[in-house]
Design a protein around this motif. Sequence first.
Motif, PDB file in Angstrom:
ATOM      1  N   THR A  41       0.829  -1.201   0.000  1.00  0.00           N
ATOM      2  CA  THR A  41       0.000   0.000   0.000  1.00  0.00           C
ATOM      3  C   THR A  41       0.864   1.251   0.000  1.00  0.00           C
ATOM      4  N   ARG A  42       0.661   2.086  -1.002  1.00  0.00           N
ATOM      5  CA  ARG A  42       1.339   3.383  -1.079  1.00  0.00           C
ATOM      6  C   ARG A  42       0.625   4.364  -0.166  1.00  0.00           C
ATOM      7  N   ILE A  43       1.331   5.387   0.272  1.00  0.00           N
ATOM      8  CA  ILE A  43       0.765   6.380   1.187  1.00  0.00           C
ATOM      9  C   ILE A  43       0.892   7.765   0.568  1.00  0.00           C
ATOM     10  N   TRP A  44      -0.167   8.564   0.709  1.00  0.00           N
ATOM     11  CA  TRP A  44      -0.185   9.925   0.198  1.00  0.00           C
ATOM     12  C   TRP A  44      -0.617  10.844   1.331  1.00  0.00           C
ATOM     13  N   ALA A  45       0.196  11.826   1.652  1.00  0.00           N
ATOM     14  CA  ALA A  45      -0.177  12.837   2.642  1.00  0.00           C
ATOM     15  C   ALA A  45      -0.893  13.974   1.923  1.00  0.00           C
ATOM     16  N   LEU A  46      -2.107  14.230   2.340  1.00  0.00           N
ATOM     17  CA  LEU A  46      -2.933  15.269   1.735  1.00  0.00           C
ATOM     18  C   LEU A  46      -3.017  16.476   2.660  1.00  0.00           C
ATOM     19  N   PRO A  47      -3.299  17.656   2.112  1.00  0.00           N
ATOM     20  CA  PRO A  47      -3.503  18.801   2.990  1.00  0.00           C
ATOM     21  C   PRO A  47      -4.756  18.592   3.838  1.00  0.00           C
ATOM     22  N   ASN A  48      -4.687  19.004   5.075  1.00  0.00           N
ATOM     23  CA  ASN A  48      -5.820  18.884   5.973  1.00  0.00           C
ATOM     24  C   ASN A  48      -6.857  19.932   5.586  1.00  0.00           C
ATOM     25  N   PRO A  49      -8.114  19.536   5.390  1.00  0.00           N
ATOM     26  CA  PRO A  49      -9.132  20.498   4.977  1.00  0.00           C
ATOM     27  C   PRO A  49      -9.603  21.419   6.108  1.00  0.00           C
ATOM     28  N   SER A  50      -8.958  21.372   7.253  1.00  0.00           N
ATOM     29  CA  SER A  50      -9.332  22.226   8.377  1.00  0.00           C
ATOM     30  C   SER A  50      -9.224  23.702   8.000  1.00  0.00           C
TER      31      SER A  50
END
Length: 76
Positions: A41-50
């Motif tokens: 499984t690859r991992i992608w860090a996304l911007p937090n929509p907060s």
Amino acid sequence: EEKVLRLRPRWLAVAGVTAYRVAFGDKKAKIGPQTRTIGDTRIWALPNPSGLNAHWTLTTMAEEYGRLRAAAEANG
């Protein structure tokens, strides 16, 4: 990790680079695909929509989420 290894998704999206840094002990991680994997499984860090994450606009967040979608579609 146990759940990811059991379910074996192609991608794990982490909402927030800070969450990724804490969870994986990677102080230098940036938004985007990570070199670390959990099994296959690859991992992608996304911007937090907060709303506290003001330097990411709706447009730039949508672009980053779109990059993950394109990668997921390209890699099956």
